[in-house]
Design a protein around this motif. Structure first.
Motif, PDB file in Angstrom:
ATOM      1  N   ASP A 118      -4.127   5.362   8.932  1.00 54.66           N
ATOM      2  CA  ASP A 118      -3.623   4.196   8.216  1.00 54.66           C
ATOM      3  C   ASP A 118      -2.275   3.843   8.847  1.00 54.66           C
ATOM      4  O   ASP A 118      -1.653   4.692   9.477  1.00 54.66           O
ATOM      5  CB  ASP A 118      -3.430   4.512   6.722  1.00 54.66           C
ATOM      6  CG  ASP A 118      -3.496   3.266   5.865  1.00 54.66           C
ATOM      7  OD1 ASP A 118      -4.552   3.003   5.247  1.00 54.66           O
ATOM      8  OD2 ASP A 118      -2.489   2.518   5.821  1.00 54.66           O
ATOM      9  N   PHE A 119      -1.836   2.608   8.697  1.00 53.56           N
ATOM     10  CA  PHE A 119      -0.519   2.280   9.268  1.00 53.56           C
ATOM     11  C   PHE A 119       0.611   2.472   8.257  1.00 53.56           C
ATOM     12  O   PHE A 119       1.774   2.336   8.586  1.00 53.56           O
ATOM     13  CB  PHE A 119      -0.513   0.881   9.909  1.00 53.56           C
ATOM     14  CG  PHE A 119      -0.217  -0.272   8.984  1.00 53.56           C
ATOM     15  CD1 PHE A 119      -0.541  -0.244   7.648  1.00 53.56           C
ATOM     16  CD2 PHE A 119       0.387  -1.419   9.496  1.00 53.56           C
ATOM     17  CE1 PHE A 119      -0.274  -1.321   6.819  1.00 53.56           C
ATOM     18  CE2 PHE A 119       0.665  -2.499   8.681  1.00 53.56           C
ATOM     19  CZ  PHE A 119       0.325  -2.451   7.342  1.00 53.56           C
ATOM     20  N   TYR A 168       0.793  -1.217   0.000  1.00 53.43           N
ATOM     21  CA  TYR A 168       0.000   0.000   0.000  1.00 53.43           C
ATOM     22  C   TYR A 168       0.829   1.273   0.000  1.00 53.43           C
ATOM     23  O   TYR A 168       0.273   2.350  -0.058  1.00 53.43           O
ATOM     24  CB  TYR A 168      -0.980  -0.014   1.162  1.00 53.43           C
ATOM     25  CG  TYR A 168      -2.049  -1.009   0.876  1.00 53.43           C
ATOM     26  CD1 TYR A 168      -3.026  -0.727  -0.073  1.00 53.43           C
ATOM     27  CD2 TYR A 168      -2.048  -2.246   1.476  1.00 53.43           C
ATOM     28  CE1 TYR A 168      -3.981  -1.655  -0.390  1.00 53.43           C
ATOM     29  CE2 TYR A 168      -3.005  -3.181   1.161  1.00 53.43           C
ATOM     30  CZ  TYR A 168      -3.970  -2.884   0.231  1.00 53.43           C
ATOM     31  OH  TYR A 168      -4.912  -3.802  -0.090  1.00 53.43           O
ATOM     32  N   ILE A 178      -1.883   4.933  12.466  1.00 57.50           N
ATOM     33  CA  ILE A 178      -2.365   3.997  13.494  1.00 57.50           C
ATOM     34  C   ILE A 178      -2.379   2.569  12.945  1.00 57.50           C
ATOM     35  O   ILE A 178      -2.844   2.325  11.825  1.00 57.50           O
ATOM     36  CB  ILE A 178      -3.806   4.351  13.955  1.00 57.50           C
ATOM     37  CG1 ILE A 178      -3.865   5.757  14.563  1.00 57.50           C
ATOM     38  CG2 ILE A 178      -4.318   3.323  14.973  1.00 57.50           C
ATOM     39  CD1 ILE A 178      -5.269   6.196  15.008  1.00 57.50           C
ATOM     40  N   ASP A 179      -1.890   1.647  13.758  1.00 58.16           N
ATOM     41  CA  ASP A 179      -2.051   0.220  13.473  1.00 58.16           C
ATOM     42  C   ASP A 179      -3.287  -0.222  14.245  1.00 58.16           C
ATOM     43  O   ASP A 179      -3.374   0.009  15.461  1.00 58.16           O
ATOM     44  CB  ASP A 179      -0.801  -0.542  13.955  1.00 58.16           C
ATOM     45  CG  ASP A 179      -0.872  -2.027  13.622  1.00 58.16           C
ATOM     46  OD1 ASP A 179      -1.989  -2.578  13.506  1.00 58.16           O
ATOM     47  OD2 ASP A 179       0.195  -2.641  13.486  1.00 58.16           O
ATOM     48  N   ILE A 180      -4.242  -0.841  13.577  1.00 61.35           N
ATOM     49  CA  ILE A 180      -5.507  -1.235  14.225  1.00 61.35           C
ATOM     50  C   ILE A 180      -5.278  -2.169  15.421  1.00 61.35           C
ATOM     51  O   ILE A 180      -6.116  -2.267  16.310  1.00 61.35           O
ATOM     52  CB  ILE A 180      -6.471  -1.880  13.189  1.00 61.35           C
ATOM     53  CG1 ILE A 180      -7.882  -2.030  13.763  1.00 61.35           C
ATOM     54  CG2 ILE A 180      -5.937  -3.207  12.685  1.00 61.35           C
ATOM     55  CD1 ILE A 180      -8.938  -2.487  12.778  1.00 61.35           C
ATOM     56  N   ASN A 215     -12.736  -0.465   6.707  1.00 62.58           N
ATOM     57  CA  ASN A 215     -13.209  -1.122   5.492  1.00 62.58           C
ATOM     58  C   ASN A 215     -12.100  -1.809   4.714  1.00 62.58           C
ATOM     59  O   ASN A 215     -11.022  -1.246   4.509  1.00 62.58           O
ATOM     60  CB  ASN A 215     -13.886  -0.093   4.576  1.00 62.58           C
ATOM     61  CG  ASN A 215     -15.245   0.326   5.115  1.00 62.58           C
ATOM     62  OD1 ASN A 215     -15.865  -0.409   5.891  1.00 62.58           O
ATOM     63  ND2 ASN A 215     -15.715   1.499   4.717  1.00 62.58           N
ATOM     64  N   SER A 216     -12.395  -2.983   4.230  1.00 56.97           N
ATOM     65  CA  SER A 216     -11.504  -3.741   3.339  1.00 56.97           C
ATOM     66  C   SER A 216     -10.083  -3.778   3.867  1.00 56.97           C
ATOM     67  O   SER A 216      -9.131  -3.524   3.118  1.00 56.97           O
ATOM     68  CB  SER A 216     -11.522  -3.121   1.934  1.00 56.97           C
ATOM     69  OG  SER A 216     -12.850  -2.931   1.504  1.00 56.97           O
ATOM     70  N   MET A 217      -9.916  -4.041   5.121  1.00 60.35           N
ATOM     71  CA  MET A 217      -8.567  -4.070   5.681  1.00 60.35           C
ATOM     72  C   MET A 217      -8.334  -5.147   6.737  1.00 60.35           C
ATOM     73  O   MET A 217      -7.202  -5.577   6.922  1.00 60.35           O
ATOM     74  CB  MET A 217      -8.179  -2.682   6.212  1.00 60.35           C
ATOM     75  CG  MET A 217      -9.013  -2.095   7.324  1.00 60.35           C
ATOM     76  SD  MET A 217      -8.548  -2.701   8.923  1.00 60.35           S
ATOM     77  CE  MET A 217      -6.964  -1.918   9.159  1.00 60.35           C
ATOM     78  N   GLY A 241      -7.311   2.170   8.634  1.00 64.05           N
ATOM     79  CA  GLY A 241      -6.985   1.667   7.297  1.00 64.05           C
ATOM     80  C   GLY A 241      -7.714   2.464   6.234  1.00 64.05           C
ATOM     81  O   GLY A 241      -8.282   1.905   5.296  1.00 64.05           O
ATOM     82  N   SER A 242      -7.684   3.795   6.355  1.00 59.91           N
ATOM     83  CA  SER A 242      -8.446   4.676   5.446  1.00 59.91           C
ATOM     84  C   SER A 242      -7.954   4.626   4.003  1.00 59.91           C
ATOM     85  O   SER A 242      -8.679   5.029   3.094  1.00 59.91           O
ATOM     86  CB  SER A 242      -8.348   6.138   5.896  1.00 59.91           C
ATOM     87  OG  SER A 242      -8.855   6.302   7.171  1.00 59.91           O
ATOM     88  N   GLY A 243      -6.718   4.179   3.779  1.00 60.76           N
ATOM     89  CA  GLY A 243      -6.162   4.192   2.422  1.00 60.76           C
ATOM     90  C   GLY A 243      -6.097   5.620   1.917  1.00 60.76           C
ATOM     91  O   GLY A 243      -5.555   6.507   2.575  1.00 60.76           O
ATOM     92  N   LYS A 249      -8.672  -0.265  -8.201  1.00 61.99           N
ATOM     93  CA  LYS A 249      -9.980   0.419  -8.156  1.00 61.99           C
ATOM     94  C   LYS A 249     -10.516   0.666  -9.571  1.00 61.99           C
ATOM     95  O   LYS A 249     -11.713   0.624  -9.798  1.00 61.99           O
ATOM     96  CB  LYS A 249      -9.841   1.751  -7.416  1.00 61.99           C
ATOM     97  CG  LYS A 249      -9.611   1.535  -5.930  1.00 61.99           C
ATOM     98  CD  LYS A 249     -10.370   2.509  -5.062  1.00 61.99           C
ATOM     99  CE  LYS A 249     -10.521   1.910  -3.681  1.00 61.99           C
ATOM    100  NZ  LYS A 249     -11.184   2.745  -2.722  1.00 61.99           N
TER     101      LYS A 249
HETATM  102  C1  LIG Z   1      -7.668  -2.350   0.631  1.00 60.31           C
HETATM  103  S1  LIG Z   1      -7.094  -0.902   1.417  1.00 60.31           S
HETATM  104  C2  LIG Z   1      -8.625  -0.192   1.873  1.00 60.31           C
HETATM  105  C3  LIG Z   1      -8.557   1.282   1.967  1.00 60.31           C
HETATM  106  C4  LIG Z   1      -9.896   1.943   2.325  1.00 60.31           C
HETATM  107  N1  LIG Z   1     -10.385   1.515   3.621  1.00 60.31           N
HETATM  108  C5  LIG Z   1     -10.922   1.689   1.260  1.00 60.31           C
HETATM  109  O1  LIG Z   1     -11.884   0.941   1.532  1.00 60.31           O
HETATM  110  O2  LIG Z   1     -10.764   2.224   0.164  1.00 60.31           O
HETATM  111  C6  LIG Z   1      -6.458  -1.480   2.977  1.00 60.31           C
HETATM  112  C7  LIG Z   1      -5.775  -0.397   3.793  1.00 60.31           C
HETATM  113  O3  LIG Z   1      -5.531  -0.897   5.110  1.00 60.31           O
HETATM  114  C8  LIG Z   1      -4.252  -0.487   5.535  1.00 60.31           C
HETATM  115  N2  LIG Z   1      -3.806  -1.433   6.574  1.00 60.31           N
HETATM  116  C9  LIG Z   1      -3.406  -2.718   6.420  1.00 60.31           C
HETATM  117  N3  LIG Z   1      -3.083  -3.255   7.611  1.00 60.31           N
HETATM  118  C10 LIG Z   1      -3.317  -2.302   8.543  1.00 60.31           C
HETATM  119  C11 LIG Z   1      -3.193  -2.249   9.972  1.00 60.31           C
HETATM  120  N4  LIG Z   1      -2.737  -3.297  10.658  1.00 60.31           N
HETATM  121  N5  LIG Z   1      -3.569  -1.119  10.616  1.00 60.31           N
HETATM  122  C12 LIG Z   1      -4.014  -0.038   9.912  1.00 60.31           C
HETATM  123  N6  LIG Z   1      -4.112  -0.006   8.555  1.00 60.31           N
HETATM  124  C13 LIG Z   1      -3.779  -1.125   7.885  1.00 60.31           C
HETATM  125  C14 LIG Z   1      -3.414  -0.497   4.274  1.00 60.31           C
HETATM  126  O4  LIG Z   1      -2.263   0.322   4.392  1.00 60.31           O
HETATM  127  C15 LIG Z   1      -4.427   0.037   3.251  1.00 60.31           C
HETATM  128  O5  LIG Z   1      -4.391   1.434   3.132  1.00 60.31           O
END
Ligand SMILES: C[S@@+](CC[C@H](N)C(=O)[O-])C[C@H]1O[C@@H](n2cnc3c(N)ncnc32)[C@H](O)[C@@H]1O
Length: 265
Positions: A84-85, A17, A107-109, A125-127, A60-62, A27
């Motif tokens: 996001d991390f 990412y 932030i790491d979730i 979402n999606s993370m 994980g806002s991307g 996308k």
């Molecule tokens: C598929 S993208 C989704 C982005 C956004 N939520 C969306 O739906 O468009 C996954 C995102 O999660 C982040 N991510 C992955 N592992 C993570 C963690 N442990 N903590 C926080 N963010 C994380 C990645 O860096 C990436 O930006």
């Protein structure tokens, strides 16, 4: 042969990412070929029921796409934190949302730097399927969510695009087994969330892809970090395979399985 063990390693996901371009590539395929023109992100936003004054944390806002078409909704009464991390994503968010009343954080979730009962709404979402320790992540989300607060988490199902891609790779003998990452899906997410949340609801978004240019699909597959081990000859094999499919049916039809869970604390 591809190294699938790598797929869930945190450092590996971060690398995937750090380059926003790869995320764009993925996308674009959805935007160009999805039959449901509402779009998953717009549909997701419609599922949210934000009170006029509330504190929201997105993990994980991307690129922050969820908010892209709702900038005017972001008022100071919305104490919104996008996070996001990945350093690359955090930098992108800082530039993109520089003029909005948004707090941007790395932030790491699995280790959320907030006190217990801080947020009314948490979105991830999606993370979750990227996270090495999903239990730790859910425990953290539950901890920082207020009583009665809502956790929204979107994910994919086990019978959609990813399965389709891995089934093709198997047929072409590029992999021996389908080892798709199914750590948090529409099929098993409910059970995982119920370990923490008593009230969990699942909502599905109906859609499919109808692809007319097979090259777009191959480029998408190549943008997945787990596919970087593929050689040029393997790429050609894939293009030929999809081209044959497309010529037989006019399009390549691929099921999509996406949706969201809504969990209440
Ligand atoms: C598929 S993208 C989704 C982005 C956004 N939520 C969306 O739906 O468009 C996954 C995102 O999660 C982040 N991510 C992955 N592992 C993570 C963690 N442990 N903590 C926080 N963010 C994380 C990645 O860096 C990436 O930006």
């Amino acid at each position: 042969m591809l190294d699938y063990k790598k797929m869930r390693e945190s450092e590996y996901v971060e690398k995937q990412y750090e380059n926003v371009l790869a995320l764009n590539e993925r996308k674009n395929l959805h935007e160009k070929y999805s039959v449901n023109k509402k779009g998953f992100t717009s549909w997701l936003y419609e599922q949210y029921n934000f009170p006029t004054e509330c504190s929201i944390l997105e993990l994980g806002s991307g690129k922050g796409d969820l908010w892209k078409n709702h900038i005017s909704d972001i008022v100071p009464e919305f104490k919104l934190v996008l996070s996001d991390f990945s350093d690359g994503m955090v930098e992108y968010l800082r530039n993109e949302y520089a003029k909005s009343p948004v707090n941007i954080k790395k932030i790491d979730i699995q280790d959320i730097p907030y006190d217990n009962d801080t947020f009314d709404i948490i979105i991830a979402n999606s993370m979750l399927y990227h996270v090495p320790n999903i239990d730790k992540a859910l425990c953290e989300v539950y901890r920082v969510l207020k009583k009665g607060g809502k956790f929204y988490t979107a994910t994919f199902g086990e019978n959609g695009l990813t399965k389709f891609i891995f089934d093709t790779l198997k047929e072409l003998h590029l992999v021996t087994e389908n080892k798709t990452n199914v750590s948090f899906t529409l099929q098993n997410g409910d059970e995982q969330l119920r370990r923490y949340f008593a009230n969990v609801q699942r909502k599905e978004y109906y859609d499919k892809l109808e692809i007319s240019e097979s090259n777009d699909l191959v480029e998408y597959i190549y943008s997945m970090t787990s596919m970087k081990g593929l050689s040029e000859s393997q790429k050609t094999k894939m293009i030929d395979f999809y081209e044959t499919q497309k010529n037989a049916a006019g399009i390549i039809e691929i099921p999509k399985e996406y949706g969201t869970f809504i969990a209440v604390k």
